[in-house]
Design an enzyme around this catalytic site. Structure first.
Site, PDB file in Angstrom:
ATOM      1  N   LYS A  66      -4.191 -24.272   5.384  1.00  0.00           N
ATOM      2  CA  LYS A  66      -3.851 -24.824   4.069  1.00  0.00           C
ATOM      3  C   LYS A  66      -4.990 -24.633   3.070  1.00  0.00           C
ATOM      4  O   LYS A  66      -6.137 -24.423   3.428  1.00  0.00           O
ATOM      5  CB  LYS A  66      -3.424 -26.287   4.195  1.00  0.00           C
ATOM      6  CG  LYS A  66      -1.965 -26.362   4.676  1.00  0.00           C
ATOM      7  CD  LYS A  66      -1.364 -27.732   4.585  1.00  0.00           C
ATOM      8  CE  LYS A  66       0.109 -27.638   5.029  1.00  0.00           C
ATOM      9  NZ  LYS A  66       0.681 -28.956   5.310  1.00  0.00           N
ATOM     10  N   ARG A  69       0.632 -28.836  13.728  1.00  0.00           N
ATOM     11  CA  ARG A  69       1.589 -27.792  13.351  1.00  0.00           C
ATOM     12  C   ARG A  69       0.760 -26.595  12.923  1.00  0.00           C
ATOM     13  O   ARG A  69      -0.047 -26.693  12.001  1.00  0.00           O
ATOM     14  CB  ARG A  69       2.463 -28.328  12.209  1.00  0.00           C
ATOM     15  CG  ARG A  69       3.570 -27.408  11.781  1.00  0.00           C
ATOM     16  CD  ARG A  69       4.434 -28.067  10.705  1.00  0.00           C
ATOM     17  NE  ARG A  69       5.434 -27.146  10.224  1.00  0.00           N
ATOM     18  CZ  ARG A  69       5.219 -26.198   9.331  1.00  0.00           C
ATOM     19  NH1 ARG A  69       4.017 -26.065   8.795  1.00  0.00           N
ATOM     20  NH2 ARG A  69       6.189 -25.388   8.954  1.00  0.00           N
TER      21      ARG A  69
HETATM   22  N1  PMM Z   1       3.572 -28.302   6.035  1.00  0.00           N
HETATM   23  C1  PMM Z   1       4.379 -27.303   5.632  1.00  0.00           C
HETATM   24  C2  PMM Z   1       5.711 -27.225   6.075  1.00  0.00           C
HETATM   25  N2  PMM Z   1       6.217 -28.144   6.934  1.00  0.00           N
HETATM   26  N3  PMM Z   1       5.916 -30.076   8.235  1.00  0.00           N
HETATM   27  C3  PMM Z   1       5.149 -31.090   8.644  1.00  0.00           C
HETATM   28  N4  PMM Z   1       5.655 -32.007   9.495  1.00  0.00           N
HETATM   29  N5  PMM Z   1       3.857 -31.226   8.229  1.00  0.00           N
HETATM   30  C4  PMM Z   1       3.279 -30.334   7.368  1.00  0.00           C
HETATM   31  O1  PMM Z   1       2.108 -30.530   7.002  1.00  0.00           O
HETATM   32  C5  PMM Z   1       4.071 -29.253   6.898  1.00  0.00           C
HETATM   33  C6  PMM Z   1       5.412 -29.160   7.363  1.00  0.00           C
HETATM   34  C7  PMM Z   1       3.864 -26.269   4.698  1.00  0.00           C
HETATM   35  O2  PMM Z   1       3.202 -25.251   5.390  1.00  0.00           O
HETATM   36  P1  PMM Z   1       3.857 -23.813   5.811  1.00  0.00           P
HETATM   37  O3  PMM Z   1       4.207 -23.090   4.546  1.00  0.00           O
HETATM   38  O4  PMM Z   1       2.778 -23.163   6.587  1.00  0.00           O
HETATM   39  O5  PMM Z   1       5.064 -24.013   6.678  1.00  0.00           O
END
Ligand code: PMM
Length: 272
Positions: free
Chosen positions: A204, A243
């Site tokens: 991030k 994640r």
């Molecule tokens: N961040 C993203 C998408 N889904 N779900 C949870 N539970 N927690 C998060 O911090 C989260 C998420 C955004 O990141 P991406 O674009 O890498 O999927």
């Protein structure tokens, strides 16, 4: 939890896994590297992103969930829509990861309760096109904890079993880098809500800002060592899950943290 974004525009891997066969292959790779869950999403939540139509999201997500579940992977679905959650569970998903914590779709909590699967309620204040404007807090940790407590109460009131509920502070969602660091430093206040905690820090922007040079932010793919460092620190605090884009590296980081924990506290259980 390995990230599989079947989207054209996610910040780190957007466009890479939009083709169905490429998405399934990547999901199987994450599973093979030891992901306990492969998190399949069909809608980007990157700051500023516009929403995908429900038919588009269903078309991206459901066949990939079905193929991965059929191959033996445990699959979660990253969606804010009850209709997509239900279709993904019918296709074999075992957990619904809702970045809106039930706020984006009034049907979500009751739907998940009826499906009887696990549910991740993330802290969220609004959709990606407006969330930067919603990042105002006096005490970010106290306010995120209070707002997550309200989502927990709503989830339990809707009939989601307490042992199936996971909470997530939602790093980067209506939060600046300073907010993210404050939440990470005081994560035990989120754990004190009484549910397992999931954290999504992988690649991030706040890590890119931390590692910035004169040439600007560190690009997403060069944030993996920082991500793994954070994973080890979180695992040593016995967090439930991270994640992540890079499962093999995070498993190594978790193994190191678990070994140190076992050395310090031989009679306690292991992480997770
Ligand atoms: N961040 C993203 C998408 N889904 N779900 C949870 N539970 N927690 C998060 O911090 C989260 C998420 C955004 O990141 P991406 O674009 O890498 O999927």
């Amino acid at each position: 939890m390995g990230i599989l974004n079947v989207t054209p525009d996610s910040f780190s891997d957007g466009g890479e896994h939009l083709r169905r066969d490429a998405a399934v292959a990547h999901g199987l790779r994450l599973h093979g590297e030891g992901a306990d869950l492969v998190d399949v999403g069909g809608e980007s939540t990157r700051p500023g992103a516009e929403r995908a139509a429900v038919a588009v999201e269903l078309d991206r997500v459901v066949p990939v969930v079905a193929a991965l579940a059929a191959a033996g992977a445990r699959v979660s679905v990253d969606t804010m829509r009850a209709e997509v959650a239900a279709a993904a569970v019918a296709a074999g998903a075992v957990l619904v990861n809702d970045v809106s914590g039930g706020l984006a779709d009034p049907e979500m909590l009751a739907t998940v309760a009826g499906l009887g699967v696990g549910y991740v309620a993330m802290h969220w204040r609004g959709h990606s096109d407006v969330m930067a404007r919603l990042a105002g807090y006096d005490d970010v940790v106290a306010e995120v904890v209070a707002e997550l407590a309200a989502r927990r109460d709503a989830a339990l009131a809707a009939g989601i079993a307490p042992e199936r509920l996971v909470l997530d502070p939602g790093l980067g969602f209506a939060k600046t880098a300073a907010h993210n660091w404050a939440l990470l430093a005081r994560l035990e206040e989120v754990s004190a809500l009484g549910h397992p905690v999931l954290v999504g820090a992988s690649r991030k922007r706040f890590l890119g800002e931390l590692l910035a040079t004169g040439a600007g932010q560190r690009p997403p793919r060069q944030r993996d060592a920082a991500t793994a460092a954070l994973t080890a620190l979180l695992a040593s605090h016995r967090i439930w899950g991270v994640r992540t884009h890079t499962v093999a590296e995070q498993r190594d980081a978790i193994a190191v943290a678990e070994r140190l924990l076992a050395e310090r506290e031989p009679r306690r259980g292991t992480v997770g």
